[in-house]
Write an enzyme that holds these catalytic residues in place. Structure first.
Site, PDB file in Angstrom:
ATOM      1  N   ASP A   8      -1.238  94.208  17.742  1.00  0.00           N
ATOM      2  CA  ASP A   8       0.176  93.965  17.489  1.00  0.00           C
ATOM      3  C   ASP A   8       0.418  92.503  17.890  1.00  0.00           C
ATOM      4  O   ASP A   8      -0.376  91.917  18.646  1.00  0.00           O
ATOM      5  CB  ASP A   8       1.010  94.924  18.347  1.00  0.00           C
ATOM      6  CG  ASP A   8       2.489  94.624  18.291  1.00  0.00           C
ATOM      7  OD1 ASP A   8       3.013  94.432  17.179  1.00  0.00           O
ATOM      8  OD2 ASP A   8       3.123  94.566  19.368  1.00  0.00           O
ATOM      9  N   ASP A  10       3.988  90.658  18.515  1.00  0.00           N
ATOM     10  CA  ASP A  10       5.076  90.420  19.478  1.00  0.00           C
ATOM     11  C   ASP A  10       4.849  91.233  20.751  1.00  0.00           C
ATOM     12  O   ASP A  10       4.769  92.461  20.703  1.00  0.00           O
ATOM     13  CB  ASP A  10       6.429  90.823  18.868  1.00  0.00           C
ATOM     14  CG  ASP A  10       6.792  90.021  17.622  1.00  0.00           C
ATOM     15  OD1 ASP A  10       6.704  88.788  17.674  1.00  0.00           O
ATOM     16  OD2 ASP A  10       7.165  90.629  16.611  1.00  0.00           O
TER      17      ASP A  10
HETATM   18  C1  G1P Z   1      10.945  92.732  13.052  1.00  0.00           C
HETATM   19  C2  G1P Z   1      12.269  93.129  13.736  1.00  0.00           C
HETATM   20  C3  G1P Z   1      12.224  92.981  15.254  1.00  0.00           C
HETATM   21  C4  G1P Z   1      10.988  93.699  15.788  1.00  0.00           C
HETATM   22  C5  G1P Z   1       9.757  93.095  15.126  1.00  0.00           C
HETATM   23  C6  G1P Z   1       8.494  93.800  15.651  1.00  0.00           C
HETATM   24  O1  G1P Z   1      10.738  91.357  13.033  1.00  0.00           O
HETATM   25  O2  G1P Z   1      13.354  92.340  13.259  1.00  0.00           O
HETATM   26  O3  G1P Z   1      13.393  93.504  15.847  1.00  0.00           O
HETATM   27  O4  G1P Z   1      10.908  93.571  17.194  1.00  0.00           O
HETATM   28  O5  G1P Z   1       9.830  93.285  13.726  1.00  0.00           O
HETATM   29  O6  G1P Z   1       7.388  92.990  15.569  1.00  0.00           O
HETATM   30  P1  G1P Z   1      11.080  90.359  11.821  1.00  0.00           P
HETATM   31  O7  G1P Z   1      10.471  90.874  10.541  1.00  0.00           O
HETATM   32  O8  G1P Z   1      12.570  90.312  11.731  1.00  0.00           O
HETATM   33  O9  G1P Z   1      10.438  89.071  12.280  1.00  0.00           O
HETATM   34 MG    MG Z   2       5.005  94.567  20.152  1.00  0.00          MG
END
Ligand code: G1P
Ligand code: MG
Length: 217
Positions: A8, A10
């Protein structure tokens, strides 16, 4: 036997969670929501952009049209992308790059599996991209975690059987997705948060992670 590791992004490889939080909080404030907290933000981990918006809107008394919701999600993304402009290799979490290098030396293939549509830009800005064999991200999928789609796509891109893949995750939705994909999983964070995972560690800098044992499993 593990042949591919799917990380993953984030909260596992990079510390973008704080930036997501700030961007969602700014949107919440625009909408008159003043009590959006880091606990609410924790529920947005691994969740799609529209589902994350829903977590914010739960705190509002207004009801909004579908078009307004699309516009709000877009506005949050603009705030987030602004914050990403200041992202450098300093956002890489402790021992993340070193772990990837170590695994590559052990002939393990490396993928990222993130529902974020910004994943490729984040990998580029932090300089991690050359270390990654394949990227599965929000641009490739219809269904977010806990659906296994993003991990199955990452495994397919690597040319690996899901059963030979390990997922490294910090979110509950992500561990559920790994289970649904029939992949092994290493959960990062407090163990009680993700009892379903096969392995646990505080972070990638945790010296208790025994990669040789995990790979041989
Ligand atoms: C999206 C969601 C965000 C979530 C993330 C997970 O990201 O908006 O809240 O935490 O996926 O990785 P985004 O596509 O907006 O960058
Ligand atoms: Mg994560």
């Amino acid at each position: 036997m593990i042949k591919g590791v799917i990380f993953d992004l984030d909260g596992v490889l990079v510390s973008t969670d704080k930036l997501h939080y700030l961007a969602w909080k700014r949107l919440a404030q625009d909408l008159g929501i003043t009590d959006f907290t880091e606990q609410d933000n924790a529920r947005q981990r691994g969740v799609s952009r529209m589902a994350s918006l829903q977590v914010v809107l739960e705190k509002s008394n207004h009801s909004y049209t579908d078009q307004e919701k699309i516009d709000f999600a877009e506005r949050k993304n603009q705030y987030y992308v602004e914050l990403l402009e200041s992202l450098t290799e300093k956002a890489i979490l402790p021992n993340a790059a070193e772990t990837i290098v170590l695994l590559r030396k052990k002939n393990i293939q490396i993928a990222v599996g993130s529902v974020s549509k910004n994943a490729p830009a984040i990998l580029q800005r932090t300089g991690l991209l050359p270390l990654i064999d394949k990227v599965g991200c929000g641009l490739d999928i219809i269904r977010s975690k806990p659906d296994p789609e993003v991990f199955l796509i990452a495994a397919k891109k690597l040319g690996q059987n899901p059963k030979n893949c390990l997922v490294v995750e910090d979110s509950e939705a992500g561990i559920q997705a790994a289970k649904a994909a029939e992949m092994k999983s290493l959960a990062l964070g407090p163990e009680k948060e993700n009892p379903l995972a096969d392995y646990h560690a505080v972070s990638l800098a945790d010296p208790s992670i025994n990669w040789d044992m995990i790979i041989a499993s």
